[in-house]
Write a protein that holds these residues in place. Sequence first.
Motif, PDB file in Angstrom:
ATOM      1  N   ALA A   1     -16.908  -5.633  -4.127  1.00  0.00           N
ATOM      2  CA  ALA A   1     -16.333  -6.377  -3.426  1.00  0.00           C
ATOM      3  C   ALA A   1     -16.688  -8.217  -3.724  1.00  0.00           C
ATOM      4  O   ALA A   1     -16.390  -8.969  -3.180  1.00  0.00           O
ATOM      5  CB  ALA A   1     -16.524  -6.564  -2.058  1.00  0.00           C
ATOM      6  N   LEU A   2     -17.904  -7.974  -4.264  1.00  0.00           N
ATOM      7  CA  LEU A   2     -18.820  -9.413  -4.670  1.00  0.00           C
ATOM      8  C   LEU A   2     -18.660  -9.359  -6.837  1.00  0.00           C
ATOM      9  O   LEU A   2     -18.708  -8.000  -7.146  1.00  0.00           O
ATOM     10  CB  LEU A   2     -20.232  -8.650  -4.363  1.00  0.00           C
ATOM     11  N   SER A   3     -18.040 -10.958  -6.922  1.00  0.00           N
ATOM     12  CA  SER A   3     -17.784 -10.759  -8.000  1.00  0.00           C
ATOM     13  C   SER A   3     -18.264 -12.624  -8.336  1.00  0.00           C
ATOM     14  O   SER A   3     -18.134 -13.635  -7.604  1.00  0.00           O
ATOM     15  CB  SER A   3     -16.867 -10.840  -8.484  1.00  0.00           C
ATOM     16  N   HIS A   4     -18.265 -13.396  -9.479  1.00  0.00           N
ATOM     17  CA  HIS A   4     -18.633 -14.618  -9.554  1.00  0.00           C
ATOM     18  C   HIS A   4     -17.546 -15.400  -8.810  1.00  0.00           C
ATOM     19  O   HIS A   4     -16.208 -14.653  -9.836  1.00  0.00           O
ATOM     20  CB  HIS A   4     -18.776 -14.511 -10.786  1.00  0.00           C
ATOM     21  N   TRP A   5     -17.612 -16.682  -8.464  1.00  0.00           N
ATOM     22  CA  TRP A   5     -16.065 -17.423  -9.116  1.00  0.00           C
ATOM     23  C   TRP A   5     -16.567 -18.759 -10.367  1.00  0.00           C
ATOM     24  O   TRP A   5     -17.474 -19.251  -9.740  1.00  0.00           O
ATOM     25  CB  TRP A   5     -16.748 -18.302  -7.471  1.00  0.00           C
ATOM     26  N   ARG A   6     -15.469 -19.598 -10.175  1.00  0.00           N
ATOM     27  CA  ARG A   6     -15.658 -20.400 -11.257  1.00  0.00           C
ATOM     28  C   ARG A   6     -14.433 -20.865 -10.582  1.00  0.00           C
ATOM     29  O   ARG A   6     -13.577 -20.646 -10.272  1.00  0.00           O
ATOM     30  CB  ARG A   6     -15.026 -20.014 -11.990  1.00  0.00           C
ATOM     31  N   ALA A   7     -14.736 -22.799 -10.362  1.00  0.00           N
ATOM     32  CA  ALA A   7     -13.508 -23.333  -9.786  1.00  0.00           C
ATOM     33  C   ALA A   7     -12.188 -23.460 -10.806  1.00  0.00           C
ATOM     34  O   ALA A   7     -12.293 -23.316 -12.131  1.00  0.00           O
ATOM     35  CB  ALA A   7     -14.147 -24.666  -9.893  1.00  0.00           C
ATOM     36  N   PRO A   8     -11.180 -23.737 -10.207  1.00  0.00           N
ATOM     37  CA  PRO A   8     -10.391 -24.055 -10.888  1.00  0.00           C
ATOM     38  C   PRO A   8      -9.936 -25.259 -12.314  1.00  0.00           C
ATOM     39  O   PRO A   8     -10.783 -25.489 -11.604  1.00  0.00           O
ATOM     40  CB  PRO A   8      -9.140 -24.541  -9.830  1.00  0.00           C
ATOM     41  N   ALA A   9     -10.331 -24.449 -13.632  1.00  0.00           N
ATOM     42  CA  ALA A   9     -10.066 -25.422 -14.980  1.00  0.00           C
ATOM     43  C   ALA A   9      -8.819 -26.868 -14.491  1.00  0.00           C
ATOM     44  O   ALA A   9      -8.356 -26.835 -13.851  1.00  0.00           O
ATOM     45  CB  ALA A   9      -9.156 -24.867 -16.265  1.00  0.00           C
ATOM     46  N   VAL A  10      -9.829 -27.705 -14.835  1.00  0.00           N
ATOM     47  CA  VAL A  10      -9.417 -29.148 -14.442  1.00  0.00           C
ATOM     48  C   VAL A  10      -9.282 -29.639 -15.694  1.00  0.00           C
ATOM     49  O   VAL A  10     -10.443 -29.286 -17.450  1.00  0.00           O
ATOM     50  CB  VAL A  10     -10.285 -29.867 -13.271  1.00  0.00           C
ATOM     51  N   GLN A  11      -8.844 -31.103 -16.250  1.00  0.00           N
ATOM     52  CA  GLN A  11      -8.619 -31.841 -17.394  1.00  0.00           C
ATOM     53  C   GLN A  11     -10.025 -33.224 -17.120  1.00  0.00           C
ATOM     54  O   GLN A  11      -9.781 -33.179 -16.518  1.00  0.00           O
ATOM     55  CB  GLN A  11      -7.387 -32.641 -17.802  1.00  0.00           C
TER      56      GLN A  11
ATOM     57  N   TYR B   1     -21.871 -29.802 -12.661  1.00  0.00           N
ATOM     58  CA  TYR B   1     -21.811 -30.776 -12.862  1.00  0.00           C
ATOM     59  C   TYR B   1     -21.366 -31.875 -14.015  1.00  0.00           C
ATOM     60  O   TYR B   1     -20.944 -32.812 -13.862  1.00  0.00           O
ATOM     61  CB  TYR B   1     -23.227 -30.911 -13.955  1.00  0.00           C
ATOM     62  N   ARG B   2     -20.544 -30.722 -15.046  1.00  0.00           N
ATOM     63  CA  ARG B   2     -19.262 -31.969 -15.966  1.00  0.00           C
ATOM     64  C   ARG B   2     -17.919 -31.800 -14.889  1.00  0.00           C
ATOM     65  O   ARG B   2     -17.593 -33.613 -14.961  1.00  0.00           O
ATOM     66  CB  ARG B   2     -18.651 -30.868 -16.836  1.00  0.00           C
ATOM     67  N   GLY B   3     -17.599 -31.916 -13.608  1.00  0.00           N
ATOM     68  CA  GLY B   3     -16.529 -32.204 -13.175  1.00  0.00           C
ATOM     69  C   GLY B   3     -17.244 -33.239 -12.399  1.00  0.00           C
ATOM     70  O   GLY B   3     -15.915 -34.659 -12.576  1.00  0.00           O
ATOM     71  N   ALA B   4     -18.290 -33.320 -11.747  1.00  0.00           N
ATOM     72  CA  ALA B   4     -18.997 -34.529 -11.202  1.00  0.00           C
ATOM     73  C   ALA B   4     -18.816 -35.386 -11.944  1.00  0.00           C
ATOM     74  O   ALA B   4     -18.787 -37.064 -11.585  1.00  0.00           O
ATOM     75  CB  ALA B   4     -19.859 -34.348 -10.658  1.00  0.00           C
ATOM     76  N   SER B   5     -19.446 -35.674 -13.237  1.00  0.00           N
ATOM     77  CA  SER B   5     -19.319 -36.827 -14.421  1.00  0.00           C
ATOM     78  C   SER B   5     -18.117 -37.003 -14.861  1.00  0.00           C
ATOM     79  O   SER B   5     -18.156 -37.963 -14.963  1.00  0.00           O
ATOM     80  CB  SER B   5     -20.129 -35.807 -15.596  1.00  0.00           C
ATOM     81  N   GLY B   6     -17.447 -35.924 -14.380  1.00  0.00           N
ATOM     82  CA  GLY B   6     -16.225 -36.405 -15.067  1.00  0.00           C
ATOM     83  C   GLY B   6     -15.090 -37.816 -14.421  1.00  0.00           C
ATOM     84  O   GLY B   6     -14.438 -38.547 -14.730  1.00  0.00           O
TER      85      GLY B   6
ATOM     86  N   ASP C   1     -22.161 -19.489  -8.050  1.00  0.00           N
ATOM     87  CA  ASP C   1     -20.945 -19.012  -7.233  1.00  0.00           C
ATOM     88  C   ASP C   1     -20.943 -17.716  -7.673  1.00  0.00           C
ATOM     89  O   ASP C   1     -19.906 -17.576  -8.692  1.00  0.00           O
ATOM     90  CB  ASP C   1     -19.710 -20.003  -7.492  1.00  0.00           C
ATOM     91  N   VAL C   2     -20.234 -17.595  -6.048  1.00  0.00           N
ATOM     92  CA  VAL C   2     -20.499 -16.208  -5.950  1.00  0.00           C
ATOM     93  C   VAL C   2     -18.397 -15.920  -4.570  1.00  0.00           C
ATOM     94  O   VAL C   2     -18.804 -16.984  -4.111  1.00  0.00           O
ATOM     95  CB  VAL C   2     -20.700 -14.674  -6.098  1.00  0.00           C
TER      96      VAL C   2
END
Length: 453
Positions: free
Chosen positions: A434-444, A81-86, A392-393
């Motif tokens: 084999a399953l883990s949480h996924w996070r988008a790469p950090a952005v400014q 949400y913060r990425g879309a808002s930014g 996200d995973v």
Amino acid sequence: MRPQASVLHLDLDAFFAAVEQRDKPSLRGKPVVVGGVGGRGVVATASYEARAYGVRSAMSTREARARCPHAAFLTGRFEAYRGASGAVMGLLRSCSPLVEPLSLDEAFVDLEQAGLPDLEVATVTAFAEDLRVRVREVTGGLTASVGIASSKFLAKVASDLRKPDGLVVIAPGTELETLRPMHVSVIPGVGPATVERLRRVGVHKVVDLEGLSRDELVRLVGQAHGHSLYHLARAEDDRPVVAEREAKSVSVEGTYEHDLTDRRQMESILTRQAGDVGRRLKASGLSGRTVTLKVRLYDFTTLSRSATLPAPTEDAVTIARLARSLLADLDTSAGVRLLGVGVSGLADWVQEDLFADQADQDEQEAEPLDDRPEPEQSGARPAGPTWAPGVDVIHAEHGRGWVWGAGRQVVTVRFETADTPPGPVRSFRADDPALSHWRAPAVQEEVADRDDA
């Protein structure tokens, strides 16, 4: 009011739910509810498909499930949400230096500073049409409703008239003509309690309200609110668009369509709001010593209570704990129409481990709007990872997806992303390595320090 329609209000449609539908192709066109998913959960946002069944923000998740049992109930993903808002706020700032964010999904823009050749209706309309196209482009398909008028009040009214994905420009000189036939609830601050008070004296529409004197309104709804209604009923609003400035406080508040009476529901709302405040403090590198609770009762009486810590904190668990304790001292049995949490006394450092002995207990009670794994309903923490619906995973063999559901040490994942067709569903052991949480790469990203509306 201004002589031209030069104030623009942009509101992203069903924002949290729309982001989920964007990123989860199998949910497009289907009911989606975002918020707490547990027994004490509260709806943050519902898609328009879910709203057709009567689901609305601030409703308990339990009631939302009863109204729309076939909806997808998801915890929030604040980073998405913060990425879309930014992206949207960055776009708006490229258009005008005067942008006033109200929350992640809405903002005012001063078009007098936008470099337009003129501020005629045709010009600002063309500008807004192009802006809505660009919002779709920078967000990957999200839609926005836009209103333009000669004041902030009327611009916000205009943006609500053709939701979703609408555009309304109120031409100068037509403000009262537009406003008079509308129900009085179109005016900010006129909720169910005020509507009922006005109904008892025969006031239903803005034109009826316009017929009341200032003194009559003050007697009906109080000094501050009465003066405000007197001016807004006449379309009088000269508030400027104010760009962000150094924050003196960080706060989040919400006004609810129906008065809240369930104390556990209020506590859940405060916990979610504290989570939002904590994330904004961290994103800005700030902390604060004073936690403030704001409560507006059914009769428009506004109460404020605060507690000051011995050292600054930006910990959401601590903020939530104090906010709930402040709520416990208030009588809210007659109904609450607004709740808010704020932190002031800001500093740029944090005292680590403040109230650390309390944190584990509060974390188990909390249902914040983010993508932290939630504890199982039994209250016992499993040894392996936990999975909240919607997060996200990534799987070593199947790739990226999101949690469809989890329980009894099994997690079910739908493998799809915003850029793929609706994907297959697979189930795994909850502790599958084999399953883990996924996070988008950090952005400014830029983070607004202004209060949410």
